[in-house]
Structures are given as C-alpha cells and as structure tokens.
Design an enzyme around this catalytic site. Structure first.
Site, mmCIF file in Angstrom:
data_model
loop_
_atom_site.group_PDB
_atom_site.id
_atom_site.type_symbol
_atom_site.label_atom_id
_atom_site.label_comp_id
_atom_site.label_asym_id
_atom_site.label_seq_id
_atom_site.Cartn_x
_atom_site.Cartn_y
_atom_site.Cartn_z
ATOM 1 N N TYR A 108 2.066 -1.254 12.659
ATOM 2 C CA TYR A 108 2.742 -0.734 11.472
ATOM 3 C C TYR A 108 1.770 -0.773 10.304
ATOM 4 C CZ TYR A 108 6.014 -0.368 7.583
ATOM 5 O OH TYR A 108 6.656 0.036 6.450
ATOM 6 N N GLU A 196 3.848 5.760 4.863
ATOM 7 C CA GLU A 196 4.068 4.841 5.980
ATOM 8 C C GLU A 196 3.679 5.468 7.315
ATOM 9 O OE1 GLU A 196 7.940 2.225 6.910
ATOM 10 O OE2 GLU A 196 8.069 4.236 7.752
#
Ligand code: GDP
Ligand code: MN
Length: 384
Positions: A108, A196
């Site tokens: 992530y 993101e």
C-alpha cells in the site's frame, strides 16, 4: 474531485509510475461488440468512485474472449454496493479492461494531507490489498508514515527509509524509491488531497506495478488546473448539475423537506432545526444574498424536481435583501412554477411586516411561521 481509476492511471503514466497495459474502456454495448483484447487473462474493472470494488464483484478476471464479453456485458450498468457507498447502490457506467498480471506481493502506498501536522504525509504498508482498512485498525504499527515538506518533496533518505520499511529487496529497491518520489511530486503538482496506490504490486517477474489508482483533487485549486474541465462530473446528480448551471448552491440530501434559504450559515442552521423537529431535509439550497425573482423561481423549480420532496420550507432573513421583495418573488415564482406540495414560509428582518402582508394577501396556499423553530415543526408535520 474524484477521478476514476483509468483517469488516475493516465496521470500515473505521466509521472513514470508503471501501470498495467490498457486494452479498452467500455462505456456502452457497442464498445463490447468492438472489443479487442491482445492477450489473456485480462482483468475487467468497474470504474466507479467508491473503493472496495474487489469484494463487491467489481473486479473480475477473464481467461478468454467469451468470458470477457460475458463478464463485461454483465458488469456494464450493474448496480453495486461496496463498503464505501454507505449502503447505497451505485451504477457501473464504465469498465476498464487491462492485462491480467501474476502478483507476487501487494503493498500500500499513498500520499494524503495530514491536517494535524499541516503538511502532506506519505503512508505505506507492506501488507496492501483489499483489507487495508482492517489492518489500520488491528495492526496500526504496520502502517508507515513519513511527513513531507511540500517544497522539497520526498527526500532521498526518506525514500530509502520507506524502501527498507517495506522490506524491498535489491531488485525493486531503487524503482520503489523513484516511484514514491514520483507519487509525491504528482500529489503536490496536481493539488491532490489523496493519491493512493492500493495495491502496489510486485510481479512474479520482479517488476513494480500500480494495480489501482485513487486520486482526489482539491476543488479550491481548480483555477490553477484548466485541464480539470475535461473530466466529466461524476459526483453530482442531474439536479445538482442543473443547479450549478443556474448559479444556485444546491446539494441533494436524503430527506423529504425541500429547503430554500439565504446564506450558507442559515441554510446549515435550518437543516439542524429540521432535524431537531424530527424531520430531515431533502437538500441544502442557498439562494444567495441578493436573490431575484428569477433566482427564486429557479430555486423552486430545482427543489420540486426531487420526487422525495413532500413539503417546502422557505427560511429567509432579510438583511440587505428586503422581506417584501422576497415575498413578491415568492408570489411571482408561484405563477411560473406549480408548487404542488405544502409551502411553509418564515420571513424575518428588514420590512418583514410588509413581506408578510404580501404573502397573506396572495392567493397561494402558504403557511406562515413566526420563527424558524415554528416553521421547521410545521414543515415536518406537513411532510408526513
Ligand atoms: P478495489 O477493491 O476497489 O480497491 O479494486 P482493486 O483495483 O484494488 O482490485 C482489487 C483486487 O483485485 C486487488 O487487490 C488484486 O488482488 C486483484 N487484481 C486486480 N488486478 C489484478 C490482476 O491483474 N491480476 C490479479 N491476479 N489480481 C488482480
Ligand atoms: Mn484498490
């Protein structure tokens, strides 16, 4: 503004952040008929503004053309509920089809605004993928946070610390550092509030790929980004788009009482008052400080387009704007628009006596209230 995945990935490419090969964007049946896919497996992904698509059936793998066509036909126009849609169904209007890849590891990586520290922050985890929210709750120590100086960007030593923290081996160490610096630069140059990548994957062949993208930009910076005008408005409802064109500040809500108020502060207070009286508002609407007859007419039209509206509450404080002008505006507007639900009006402020008289003398059915509280209670009662 929120961008869909493929728009975000176009920006990633401009910042040398590697993404999967794109095969097609599907917007209607014709696109499915003309579909050409160079190799299989391919991945078919619903292009909606909510995350959590994987768990909700919005990401599917097809092994051949027949499967790809079947899946695409099924997913286009499908209704989806993900854990980010707040129980609401959203319609899938676009699909992205890209090459399917063999994933070794999911991480992530994101840059967002840290309001507490008044600066951007890079957030990363070596355990990315579909359950990042749970990880953040159960194992917060697994989340790496690196504060960013917006002038300097991500510094080399910070990028190195990140690569170590993500347990990057030597085959991806340098590319991961570069990618994190590029994502930070993208975030700053595009006035984003979120950039993101989840998951950022390491492939079986050792390459890094951004498998998903989520970019949210800050609307306050739109004057600096002419290019944003090219993106379709996917967040607003049809009524909201119409209101924007009419120059009316309107946001649709879930309740049954249509509101027309002057001033954003009073509009907020009106929503609270309606709630306190046991009801809920169908919209936020600020007609502005100097509403004209045309604007009041437009506002009534917009409010009444919403079938959820069972009563309309007009709450106006006449300051610069005089109550008698508003009252005449309401009377004029009622000639142009068929107000087919109960109408409650509360006027206060400059020339209020004259305003109330105008409404009393008019033939339209209006319930006048002497205070905001009375008005809210009445509207809630009438909407039942
Ligand atoms: P989200 O659930 O809305 O965040 O959608 P993502 O784009 O992140 O996709 C969800 C999951 O689908 C990812 O975490 C991957 O595990 C999987 N996925 C997406 N693309 C591929 C692919 O090319 N190959 C494989 N094997 N899995 C994929
Ligand atoms: Mn994702």
């Amino acid at each position: 503004m929120k961008l869909v995945e493929y728009e975000g990935k176009e920006i990633f490419s401009r910042y040398s952040i590697p993404v999967s090969r794109r095969y097609a964007i599907i917007k209607d049946k014709k696109d499915i008929e003309n579909l050409k896919i160079e190799s299989f497996p391919c991945v078919i992904k619903a292009q909606v503004l909510a995350g959590g698509r994987g768990k909700a059936g919005g990401v599917k793998v097809a092994r051949n053309m027949k499967e790809a066509v079947e899946l695409a036909s099924r997913m286009l126009k499908m209704k989806m509920i993900t854990h980010q849609t707040g129980g609401k169904e959203i319609v899938v209007n676009e699909l992205l089809i890209e090459e399917g890849l063999e994933i070794e590891r999911e991480m992530y990586l994101a840059v967002t605004m840290d309001r507490k520290n008044s600066r951007p922050v890079l957030i990363a985890s070596s355990e990315g993928g579909m359950s990042i929210e749970e990880l953040a709750k159960e194992k917060p120590e697994a989340i790496i946070k690196i504060p960013i100086d917006p002038e300097a960007g991500l510094l080399d030593f910070q990028a190195r610390e990140l690569a170590f923290a993500l347990k990057a081996g030597k085959e991806i160490f340098c590319s991961l550092k570069e990618l994190a610096k590029n994502l930070t630069r993208l975030f700053i140059e595009n006035d984003a509030s979120l950039a993101e990548i989840n998951p950022l994957v390491v492939l079986k062949n050792g390459k890094l790929i951004a498998l998903d993208s989520k970019i949210v930009t800050d609307d306050n910076a739109s004057c600096r980004h002419k290019e944003w005008q090219n993106y379709p408005d996917r967040e607003s409802s049809d009524i909201e788009i119409e209101a924007k064109a009419a120059g009316v500040n309107y946001i649709g809500l879930d309740g049954s009482i249509g509101c027309m108020v002057n001033g954003a502060g009073l509009a907020m207070a009106t929503l609270d008052t309606i709630n306190l009286a046991g009801g809920s508002a169908a919209n936020f609407l600020d007609v502005g400080g100097g509403a004209t007859v045309e604007q009041i007419t437009k506002a009534f039209r917009i409010i009444l387009k919403d079938p959820k509206v069972k009563a309309v509450l007009v709450n106006i404080f006449g300051g610069i704007m005089k109550c008698d002008n508003i009252a005449s505006g309401i009377v004029e507007a009622s000639k142009n628009v068929n107000i087919n639900v109960p109408l409650v009006v509360r006027l206060e402020g400059t020339r209020v006596k004259e305003g109330r008289e105008i409404l009393d003398k008019s033939k339209i059915k209006i319930s006048q209230a002497s205070s905001a509280w009375e008005a809210a209670k009445l509207a809630v009662e009438l909407a039942k």
